[in-house]
Design an enzyme around this catalytic site. Sequence first.
Site, short mmCIF file in Angstrom:
data_model
loop_
_atom_site.label_atom_id
_atom_site.label_comp_id
_atom_site.label_asym_id
_atom_site.label_seq_id
_atom_site.Cartn_x
_atom_site.Cartn_y
_atom_site.Cartn_z
CB CYS B 50 -1.12 -0.02 1.21
SG CYS B 50 -0.22 -0.58 2.83
CG ASN B 51 2.92 2.77 2.73
OD1 ASN B 51 1.91 3.67 2.63
ND2 ASN B 51 3.19 2.23 4.01
CG HIS B 99 15.61 2.13 -3.28
ND1 HIS B 99 15.04 3.56 -3.01
CD2 HIS B 99 14.71 1.48 -3.92
CE1 HIS B 99 13.68 3.31 -3.13
NE2 HIS B 99 13.46 1.98 -3.58
CB SER B 109 9.24 2.00 6.40
OG SER B 109 9.57 0.83 5.63
N PRO B 115 8.10 -3.46 10.82
CG PRO B 115 6.82 -5.13 12.14
CD PRO B 115 6.89 -3.74 12.17
N GLY B 189 -17.06 1.28 27.55
CA GLY B 189 -17.48 2.18 26.48
C GLY B 189 -17.20 1.58 25.07
#
Lengths: 264, 432
Positions: B50-51, B99, B109, B115, B189
């Site tokens: 997703c990143n 890289h 990240s 991790p 709650g």
Amino acid sequence: MALLIPVLLLYGLSCALYLAFLVAPRDGLARLARVALVLGLLAHTADIGVRCVHGLHPVATAQEAVSFAAWLLVGAYLVISLRYRSVVVGGFVAPVALVGMVLARLSPSAPAAVPPGGLSTIGRIHITLSMIGVAMFALAAAVAVIYLVSESQLKAKKIGILQQRGLPLATLDALGHRCITLGFPVFTIAIVTGAVWVAQLHVAGAALRPEYSISMMTWLAFGALLLARAAAGWQGRRAAWLTLAGFGGALAVVLIYLMRSVAG
Amino acid sequence: MEFVVVGLSYRTAPLAVRERLAFAPAELEKALRQLVDLPHVEEALLISTCNRVEVYAAARAPESGLAELRSFLGSARSVDGEALARSLYEHAGEAAVRHVFRVACALDSMVIGEPQILGQVKEAYGAAVRVGTARSWLCRCLERAFTVAKRVRSETRIAEGAASVSSVAVDLAQSIFGELGGRIVLLVGAGKMGGLAARRLRAAGAAEVLVVNRTHERALELAREVDGKARPWDDLEGLLAVVDVAITSTGASEPILSAARMAQVVKRRKHRPLFLIDIAVPRDVDAQAAKLEGVFLYDVDDLERVVADNLAARRKEAEAAERIVSEEVRLFGAWLRAQGVTPTIKELRAHAEAIVRAELERTLPALDERSHAKVQAMANAIVNKLLHAPLLALRHDEALTAAVRKLFDLAGEKEPAPEQPAPLATAKKEPP
């Protein structure tokens, strides 16, 4: 005497490494500190052994007894460290052992430190058991100090190395309790044998000597702590403070004997 | 052959671009095959999280390879070309190796040291090995990246300290109680964060989660969500007296647990510690309750502060990690160069020895054994002395390899074929 220098050097090195770990917690430092402590203990063992061979019993004088207690303390810590990730405890034990050794071996001993004819059997038993008790209480006290610091940090929401690399509060509490449950029965027998020994020696005004009453108060403090834990669920902060008070008493007695031994 | 990287990440591309470019696991195999069909791409690996979406490849020529990879990413998805061009970054050679190492170490990240990324890279690598698009070149680099990541984890504290509010709650509970087995958690709650923290505590070993809510139906519902048991709202005080961790996240506008009420609770607890996590805003627990014996009270701000401190500590550790990465990139580069040069040196020696042998046989076939040995020794000495300087230069300057091959007319393949490293355990698995 030849072994004293390696003992002091190794304990000193271990102290420095533990201190370095507290500043920069790298696992390598903790390992090295432990190795130095183990080597120091081995040298210390050899030192005590050599003295025994030369006829100097490990508890023959107050100085010898302090060295013996330091040896027990380091040994007990190393046993504990096999089971717990207790690097921070080592940071307290190593300096205490170092100071103990300095007091024991670098303080001048009075000519009359060893009573003529040596110690009676009951005297030896008394001092040996006392030192086992003191070593266990010292360990409990080291754990109690860490507990108090860690607890107040957690309460103040300041998370640091004690929380990240130390033991949880519950474990510290249980560890301190275990040390005391081991030390207390031994110390109780030490008190009894001590009373018998004093009676045999016919010391004048024995009941008025401060160390006897402080010993009794120490015994009472730890006894009360065990009772309060069992009956009223005392734990944590209160138990830690009472442990420190009890150990303070034990330390005072040892120091009184040591000073008397130095002053003659 | 050159190692190249093309991709985009949260640093360069907004989510809108990332999500359009992302590859689903099912599309991976086809995409990998398309990649190695590109004229200048020899090997390829595709990572899509997703990143980040990145292609790691061994290119026959870096410039053309990178251009092909760029257009592949553009054409594979209907992404606005300009937006994509703005988002893409690319590296070749040593920069590409750096890289990949940094990505595997979670230095690139969003949460430094997290991790997951290492597992995701391993997965992508495993897929590429299975499909057969990652061979000797990518294997060498990726296997090394995993080793570097392991080294960084063990030599720095980059992955230490919880990085989210709920994991900080778990860490703190463990700092107080140690193992959470046998500990009981009370959830008060229906706040979302509260439920998350309760689930995390349960996952960390807590024995039981009890749930109370003003409306009992909601409590039952919540209990199902967090795998706990609902208890009546009126039992709140009695429950607080027995549990070890309490999480409050009600929508109440006033504190539901006043200091006086908490003092009553503490009295009943008989010195046992209580970890109170107040995630509600406005707060559910009077801040004065923190002073009570054995009560550890943390509100949202406190937890957020711990997270911020941990992240700051990770960033500081990242400097040490970057040094390790730099060192490893250098070592890897040197190793690669040595791999490239060694075959040429061997061939050059073999070539020279063959000439010596042939000439000896041709001009002095009738020599007796002793003289033959002497002449051969002399010929070898001449060859060695002549070759000494070129061989030394070769060892120190990889660029000369091609020149030497040309000068001495060495045949054989141009690219040295390195030995295939042992694939990862994950890579060995056959696809189901």
